[in-house]
Scaffold this motif. Structure first.
Motif, PDB file in Angstrom:
ATOM      1  N   THR A 143       0.841  -1.200   0.000  1.00  0.00           N
ATOM      2  CA  THR A 143       0.000   0.000   0.000  1.00  0.00           C
ATOM      3  C   THR A 143       0.875   1.248   0.000  1.00  0.00           C
ATOM      4  OG1 THR A 143      -0.111   0.030   2.418  1.00  0.00           O
ATOM      5  CG2 THR A 143      -1.847  -1.180   1.251  1.00  0.00           C
ATOM      6  N   TYR A 170      -3.043   3.708  -3.263  1.00  0.00           N
ATOM      7  CA  TYR A 170      -3.102   2.453  -4.009  1.00  0.00           C
ATOM      8  C   TYR A 170      -2.821   1.287  -3.062  1.00  0.00           C
ATOM      9  CZ  TYR A 170       1.994   2.496  -3.833  1.00  0.00           C
ATOM     10  OH  TYR A 170       3.298   2.513  -3.406  1.00  0.00           O
ATOM     11  N   LEU A 226      -1.852  -3.086  -3.638  1.00  0.00           N
ATOM     12  CA  LEU A 226      -1.730  -4.309  -4.409  1.00  0.00           C
ATOM     13  C   LEU A 226      -2.010  -5.474  -3.466  1.00  0.00           C
ATOM     14  CD1 LEU A 226       0.039  -2.204  -6.064  1.00  0.00           C
ATOM     15  CD2 LEU A 226       1.214  -4.207  -6.991  1.00  0.00           C
ATOM     16  N   LEU A 284      -5.198  -4.571  -8.100  1.00  0.00           N
ATOM     17  CA  LEU A 284      -4.792  -3.199  -7.789  1.00  0.00           C
ATOM     18  C   LEU A 284      -6.035  -2.387  -7.408  1.00  0.00           C
ATOM     19  CD1 LEU A 284      -2.860  -0.740  -7.797  1.00  0.00           C
ATOM     20  CD2 LEU A 284      -3.311  -0.534 -10.250  1.00  0.00           C
ATOM     21  N   TYR A 322      -7.124   1.456  -6.233  1.00  0.00           N
ATOM     22  CA  TYR A 322      -6.590   2.806  -6.142  1.00  0.00           C
ATOM     23  C   TYR A 322      -7.743   3.818  -6.128  1.00  0.00           C
ATOM     24  CZ  TYR A 322      -7.434   3.121 -11.205  1.00  0.00           C
ATOM     25  OH  TYR A 322      -8.012   3.142 -12.446  1.00  0.00           O
ATOM     26  N   SER A 328     -10.906  -0.705  -8.810  1.00  0.00           N
ATOM     27  CA  SER A 328     -10.266  -1.991  -8.553  1.00  0.00           C
ATOM     28  C   SER A 328     -10.064  -2.689  -9.888  1.00  0.00           C
ATOM     29  CB  SER A 328     -11.123  -2.861  -7.629  1.00  0.00           C
ATOM     30  OG  SER A 328     -10.503  -4.113  -7.403  1.00  0.00           O
ATOM     31  N   PHE A 385      -4.226  -6.975 -12.121  1.00  0.00           N
ATOM     32  CA  PHE A 385      -2.967  -6.577 -12.740  1.00  0.00           C
ATOM     33  C   PHE A 385      -2.087  -7.799 -12.973  1.00  0.00           C
ATOM     34  CE2 PHE A 385      -1.844  -6.600  -8.242  1.00  0.00           C
ATOM     35  CZ  PHE A 385      -0.601  -7.218  -8.250  1.00  0.00           C
ATOM     36  N   LEU A 442       4.258  -3.328 -15.306  1.00  0.00           N
ATOM     37  CA  LEU A 442       2.904  -3.494 -14.761  1.00  0.00           C
ATOM     38  C   LEU A 442       1.887  -3.407 -15.892  1.00  0.00           C
ATOM     39  CD1 LEU A 442       0.941  -3.572 -12.273  1.00  0.00           C
ATOM     40  CD2 LEU A 442       1.009  -1.071 -12.332  1.00  0.00           C
ATOM     41  N   LEU A 461      -2.208  -3.471 -16.510  1.00  0.00           N
ATOM     42  CA  LEU A 461      -3.547  -3.468 -15.937  1.00  0.00           C
ATOM     43  C   LEU A 461      -4.474  -4.296 -16.820  1.00  0.00           C
ATOM     44  CD1 LEU A 461      -3.795   0.261 -14.882  1.00  0.00           C
ATOM     45  CD2 LEU A 461      -2.988  -1.696 -13.566  1.00  0.00           C
ATOM     46  N   PHE A 494       1.260   4.407 -12.033  1.00  0.00           N
ATOM     47  CA  PHE A 494       1.425   3.334 -11.053  1.00  0.00           C
ATOM     48  C   PHE A 494       2.713   2.551 -11.284  1.00  0.00           C
ATOM     49  CE2 PHE A 494      -3.237   3.844 -10.551  1.00  0.00           C
ATOM     50  CZ  PHE A 494      -3.236   4.109  -9.194  1.00  0.00           C
ATOM     51  N   ILE A 541       5.080   2.418  -8.036  1.00  0.00           N
ATOM     52  CA  ILE A 541       4.919   1.117  -7.376  1.00  0.00           C
ATOM     53  C   ILE A 541       6.179   0.277  -7.531  1.00  0.00           C
ATOM     54  CG2 ILE A 541       3.698  -1.095  -7.522  1.00  0.00           C
ATOM     55  CD1 ILE A 541       1.171   0.417  -8.117  1.00  0.00           C
TER      56      ILE A 541
END
Length: 499
Positions: free
Chosen positions: A64, A77, A79, A117, A119, A132, A135, A172, A174, A187, A191
């Motif tokens: 987080t 955010y 994960l 994920l 956020y 939501s 990912f 990453l 999405l 992100f 992240i």
């Protein structure tokens, strides 16, 4: 970390960092073990599977965080449900660092992680939006391990905390790439750093746990291999092990432990120069160990043998001659072999001497023959004591131990036969001496051989592909040298049952 790294741990399970020994480094060595670089390289081929275990068993925590973004306010955010979805290993390398540690490099670990994920961001006008999305993270990692082993309360503990992950790629994705490109970039950028730290922490922690578990496992395997019921060997370290560029070597006390029997040894002939580097694996055993094992077997009343029926007949009918028929008739008094029994046992602890020509065993042995005539009382018809000296050559082939008796000698110490109360009939004694040398000693050895094979196989020796083993005897010690193939399923089964 899996079997390649495990293989190195197997190889070095007795390596020591902090234990102290006396001023004479090898004086208490009863067993020495050497693994050369080719064996380490062979086992390192299985490293990929060990690494997969570490990744699969790593428990990744939720990640987080939040970040201030212009015009959007704070973006928070999280994960969650991070799990390994796929993993492949391209290459693994191992290097022995003299007097230091084992360096293992695993290159191009391709790992894919999946999760969710969550956020949200609060705008300048108190607008709150929460999303939501699933990912997927693609990563390319190099893993560097520097494994050391330490001594803790006479036990060896593996330390794999010197562990580094280098990320070549961390991307990453999405779900469906439906989100705007700037969201994905946002992100990915902030992240990635946190995710790298979490992955390194959890994977390296799991590798260290596996190293500890495996060190304990190998020690238990070794201790079990040298134990049979109440007889066992003390395999604690006798001196600081050696780590050279071409081999690993450890030295163990090998003291026999049996009930109240206490073994002492401080005059070893061992020197590292006695072992070469041409084969994968070497074992050095002191003559003292074999003598102590023989003493424990004697105290445990294992040195007895009963022979009946066809086996007894085969012993006495070594040749079809008049002298043989006469001797058999006089001893057994017409009683069939099925109604007779022979018992052989050791009267004292056998003495074992290792010589260039083989293993010389000297024993004071008693033998008696009893008959059970139908309708009559049992009768002991023969009792004799004899000192037997026999030289034995040993070999291991096709997963079996082969013992070959050579140069046997016999000297009668006592002789009592009901068919010859005066003891003046030399024909019976001459026949018995020939029978003992020609068939008696081979029969005893043939009984010992399968017992030893069964014992070794019960410890798992048959699982290994042992190649071209040689058993070499020298004055006061024995060397076993061999190449081998590592049983793939052994550690897999262990992980499945343990983790």
């Amino acid at each position: 970390m899996r079997r390649g790294t495990v293989g190195i741990l197997v190889a070095l399970v007795h390596t020591l960092a902090a234990c102290e020994f006396g001023p004479f480094p090898y004086s208490a060595t009863g067993i020495a073990w050497r693994m050369t670089k080719p064996a380490a390289l062979l086992m390192n081929q299985e490293t990929a599977q060990v690494i997969q275990v570490a990744f699969r068993n790593a428990k990744f925590p939720n990640i987080t965080g939040e970040r201030a973004v212009r015009f959007l306010g704070k973006v928070a955010y999280g994960l969650t449900n991070i799990q390994l979805n796929n993993l492949s290993i391209e290459q693994s390398e191992v290097e022995l660092k003299e007097n230091d540690a084992i360096d293992i490099t695993i290159k191009n670990v391709m790992a894919i992680f999946k999760g969710t994920l969550n956020y949200g961001y609060a705008g300048a006008w108190f607008l709150q939006l929460f999303h939501s999305v699933d990912f997927e993270i693609e990563s390319s990692i190099d893993l560097q391990l520097n494994i050391k082993l330490m001594c803790q309360e006479d036990q060896v503990a593996a330390d794999a905390s010197d562990c580094y992950l280098t990320f070549h790629r961390l991307t990453l994705h999405l779900q469906g790439d439906k989100e705007p490109g700037w969201i994905k970039q946002l992100f990915t950028d902030f992240i990635a750093f946190t995710l790298k730290l979490v992955l390194k922490s959890e994977v390296c922690k799991e590798i260290n746990i596996l190293a500890q578990v495996l060190a304990n496992f190998i020690q238990e395997i070794a201790a079990n291999f040298v134990q049979d019921e109440d007889i066992r060997l003390d395999i604690s370290l006798a001196s600081v092990p050696l780590i050279k560029a071409n081999y690993l070597e450890s030295h163990h006390k090998g003291l026999v432990q049996y009930k109240n029997y206490s073994d002492v040894f401080s005059d070893s002939l061992f020197s590292p120069s006695l072992l070469s580097e041409s084969r994968m694996l070497y074992f050095w055993l002191s003559e003292h160990i074999l003598n102590s094992l023989a003493s424990a077997a004697f105290l445990d009343k294992r040195l007895t043998l009963t022979i009946t029926g066809e086996k007894l007949q085969a012993l006495f009918e070594i040749e079809d001659t008049e002298a043989q028929r006469r001797a058999v008739e006089m001893i057994f008094q017409g009683t069939s072999y099925n109604d007779s029994v022979a018992k052989v046992w050791s009267l004292a602890q056998p003495q074992i001497s290792l010589q260039p020509e083989g293993t010389v065993v000297k024993a004071l042995v008693a033998a008696e023959i009893s008959i059970f005539p139908p309708g009559k009382e049992p009768l002991m018809v023969l009792y004799m004591e004899k000192e037997i000296t026999v030289t034995i050559q040993a070999a291991y082939a096709e997963k079996k131990l082969h013992l070959h008796p050579l140069d046997s000698r016999i000297e009668f110490k006592a002789f009592n036969c009901t068919a010859d109360p005066s003891g003046n009939d030399e024909s019976i004694r001459n026949f018995l001496q020939k029978m003992i040398l020609v068939t008696g000693i081979p029969e005893v050895i043939s009984r010992i051989q399968p017992t030893l094979i069964s014992l070794m196989n019960s410890k798992g020796l048959h699982l290994f592909e042992i190649q071209s083993p040689e058993i070499i005897t020298r004055k006061g010690y024995l060397i076993v040298q061999l190449d081998f193939g590592f049983p793939d399923h052994l550690l897999l089964d262990f992980f499945e049952k343990t983790l």
